[in-house]
Design an enzyme around this catalytic site. Structure first.
Site, short mmCIF file in Angstrom:
data_model
loop_
_atom_site.label_atom_id
_atom_site.label_comp_id
_atom_site.label_asym_id
_atom_site.label_seq_id
_atom_site.Cartn_x
_atom_site.Cartn_y
_atom_site.Cartn_z
N VAL A 1 0.82 -1.20 0.00
CA VAL A 1 0.00 0.00 0.00
C VAL A 1 0.86 1.26 0.00
O VAL A 1 0.61 2.20 -0.77
CB VAL A 1 -0.96 0.01 1.20
CG1 VAL A 1 -1.73 1.33 1.28
CG2 VAL A 1 -1.95 -1.15 1.09
N LYS B 1 14.23 -1.56 1.77
CA LYS B 1 13.05 -1.54 0.91
C LYS B 1 12.64 -0.11 0.57
O LYS B 1 12.37 0.22 -0.59
CB LYS B 1 11.89 -2.27 1.60
CG LYS B 1 10.54 -2.19 0.87
CD LYS B 1 10.58 -2.86 -0.49
CE LYS B 1 9.18 -3.08 -1.08
NZ LYS B 1 8.44 -1.85 -1.35
N TYR C 1 13.07 8.52 10.75
CA TYR C 1 11.97 9.44 11.04
C TYR C 1 12.38 10.90 11.06
O TYR C 1 11.53 11.78 10.92
CB TYR C 1 11.33 9.07 12.38
CG TYR C 1 10.36 7.92 12.29
CD1 TYR C 1 9.02 8.13 11.94
CD2 TYR C 1 10.77 6.62 12.57
CE1 TYR C 1 8.13 7.09 11.86
CE2 TYR C 1 9.87 5.57 12.49
CZ TYR C 1 8.56 5.80 12.14
OH TYR C 1 7.66 4.76 12.05
N GLY D 1 2.13 -1.59 9.12
CA GLY D 1 1.38 -2.50 9.98
C GLY D 1 1.45 -3.92 9.47
O GLY D 1 1.96 -4.18 8.37
N ALA D 2 0.93 -4.81 10.27
CA ALA D 2 0.89 -6.22 9.87
C ALA D 2 -0.10 -6.39 8.73
O ALA D 2 -1.14 -5.73 8.70
CB ALA D 2 0.48 -7.08 11.05
N ARG E 1 -10.47 -7.65 9.50
CA ARG E 1 -9.70 -6.45 9.83
C ARG E 1 -9.51 -6.33 11.34
O ARG E 1 -8.47 -5.87 11.82
CB ARG E 1 -10.42 -5.21 9.28
CG ARG E 1 -10.43 -5.14 7.76
CD ARG E 1 -11.15 -3.90 7.28
NE ARG E 1 -11.10 -3.79 5.82
CZ ARG E 1 -12.03 -4.26 5.02
NH1 ARG E 1 -13.06 -4.88 5.52
NH2 ARG E 1 -11.92 -4.13 3.71
N ASN F 1 -5.06 -1.04 8.45
CA ASN F 1 -6.26 -1.67 9.02
C ASN F 1 -5.98 -2.33 10.37
O ASN F 1 -4.88 -2.80 10.61
CB ASN F 1 -6.79 -2.73 8.05
CG ASN F 1 -7.60 -2.11 6.94
OD1 ASN F 1 -8.38 -1.20 7.15
ND2 ASN F 1 -7.39 -2.60 5.72
N ASP G 1 -14.48 1.86 0.09
CA ASP G 1 -15.72 1.08 0.09
C ASP G 1 -16.79 1.78 -0.75
O ASP G 1 -17.54 1.14 -1.51
CB ASP G 1 -16.25 0.92 1.53
CG ASP G 1 -15.19 0.42 2.47
OD1 ASP G 1 -15.20 -0.76 2.83
OD2 ASP G 1 -14.33 1.24 2.85
N ALA H 1 -16.26 3.84 -3.23
CA ALA H 1 -15.88 3.70 -4.63
C ALA H 1 -16.26 2.32 -5.17
O ALA H 1 -16.71 2.18 -6.32
CB ALA H 1 -14.39 3.93 -4.79
N ARG H 2 -16.07 1.29 -4.35
CA ARG H 2 -16.45 -0.06 -4.77
C ARG H 2 -17.95 -0.15 -5.04
O ARG H 2 -18.38 -0.72 -6.05
CB ARG H 2 -16.05 -1.07 -3.70
CG ARG H 2 -14.56 -1.35 -3.63
CD ARG H 2 -14.18 -2.13 -2.39
NE ARG H 2 -12.78 -2.56 -2.44
CZ ARG H 2 -12.05 -2.87 -1.38
NH1 ARG H 2 -12.59 -2.82 -0.17
NH2 ARG H 2 -10.79 -3.24 -1.51
N HIS I 1 -14.95 0.77 8.36
CA HIS I 1 -14.35 0.20 7.16
C HIS I 1 -14.14 -1.28 7.46
O HIS I 1 -13.08 -1.71 7.91
CB HIS I 1 -13.02 0.88 6.85
CG HIS I 1 -12.23 0.21 5.75
ND1 HIS I 1 -12.72 0.03 4.49
CD2 HIS I 1 -10.98 -0.32 5.75
CE1 HIS I 1 -11.81 -0.58 3.75
NE2 HIS I 1 -10.74 -0.81 4.50
#
Length: 315
Positions: A14, A40, A65, A79-80, A88, A121, A149, A151-152, A176
């Site tokens: 993301v 990365k 940072y 995040g994981a 979620r 999430n 959501d 937009a979907r 969400h």
């Protein structure tokens, strides 16, 4: 007003795709990438910089940072990852620990003038965590919420009615996630309710059955994508870009961001998504719209679901 420097915390699927969409946008002057895997982030920065001859000038850097100092906005995508079959909410306890460390670093280098957008999430709870831990004002801390959501749902309705999705007007509100709420009472196509439009459209025999199908397809879209390719990232990156456009352009656009409620719709002290005025100040103002009684009850139910998880975290 945005000066043009945005940091992205997390350079995974993301984060890197968001960086790419912003890199192409011409909206900003500088992108900073920070990731626990510094190689990365540095690799993504190098890869993007090699495309500079093809886009408007933008500086891309990566590191620790300290680079986020003077950023106008920090976008948190770290995040994981959500695993196949995992909700979620299942991510909550793992990501809470990660977020505590991230927010501690952000407040070292940023002030309340910086806008914090949470994308990770479960976004509503992590937005609330960020708000509580940062001490920033509520309009400066928000989540990407149900912009994706919504937009979907627009896409699904547009496909069914053979109408450009941009001309479908509707919202998904609330969480969400699994308790999200479609606002059929305010859904419009060419100024008509979806029921009236579908009487003229003739694409289905029973629009109420279709509405149930549209809702479940929207709610389960992420699970299906994850089962097919492991993660979702293209559409959410575009949703984040759209939010950034509204902020950078001081548009006063209306988007369903996840923000802090202070009595709106009878809900307090939790983050949920409803239509919100978005401008250079961030999530400037939550709008209270005439949703149906059923929709407001479902919104309140969504808030209670999320409050239960926050309570487990001692928030």
């Amino acid at each position: 007003m945005i000066k043009g420097k945005i940091a992205i915390i997390g350079s995974g699927f993301v984060g890197s795709t968001t960086a790419y969409t912003l890199f192409l946008s011409g909206l900003i002057n500088e992108i900073v990438l920070v990731d626990v895997n510094r190689n990365k982030a540095e690799g993504d920065a190098m890869d993007l910089n090699h495309g500079l001859p093809f886009v408007s000038p933008v500086k891309v850097t990566a590191g620790d940072y300290s680079l986020i100092k003077d950023c106008d906005m920090v976008i948190i995508t770290a995040g994981a990852n959500q695993k196949e079959g995992e909700t979620r909410i299942d991510l909550l306890k793992r990501n809470y620990v990660i977020f505590k460390s991230i927010v501690d670093e952000i407040v070292k280098y940023c002030t309340d003038d910086t806008i914090l957008m949470v994308v990770s999430n479960p976004v509503d709870i992590l937005t609330y965590v960020t708000y509580k831990l940062s001490g920033f004002s509520k309009r400066k801390v928000f989540g990407s919420g149900t912009v994706l959501d919504t937009a979907r749902l627009k896409y699904i309705i547009g496909e069914h009615t053979n109408i450009d999705a941009r001309n479908v007007h509707t919202y998904i509100i609330g969480e969400h996630g699994d308790s999200e709420v479609p606002t059929w009472s305010l859904t419009r196509l060419a100024g008509l309710t979806i029921e009236d439009y579908c009487l003229k459209c003739g694409s289905c025999d029973d629009i109420n059955c279709c509405k149930d199908d549209f809702y479940h397809e929207t709610k389960n879209a992420a699970y299906e994508i994850i089962s097919k390719k492991g993660a979702t990232y293209y559409a959410i990156a575009l949703a984040v870009r759209r939010i950034c456009e509204a902020i950078i352009g001081d548009e006063n656009s209306i988007l369903p961001l996840s923000g802090v409620f202070e009595g709106e719709y009878g809900i307090k002290d939790i983050c949920l998504s409803v239509p919100t005025v978005v401008n250079a100040n961030g999530a400037s103002r939550i709008l209270e719209l005439p949703f149906s009684d059923v929709e407001i009850a479902a919104l309140k139910n969504s808030s209670e679901t999320l409050k239960g998880y926050c309570k487990e975290l001692g928030l």
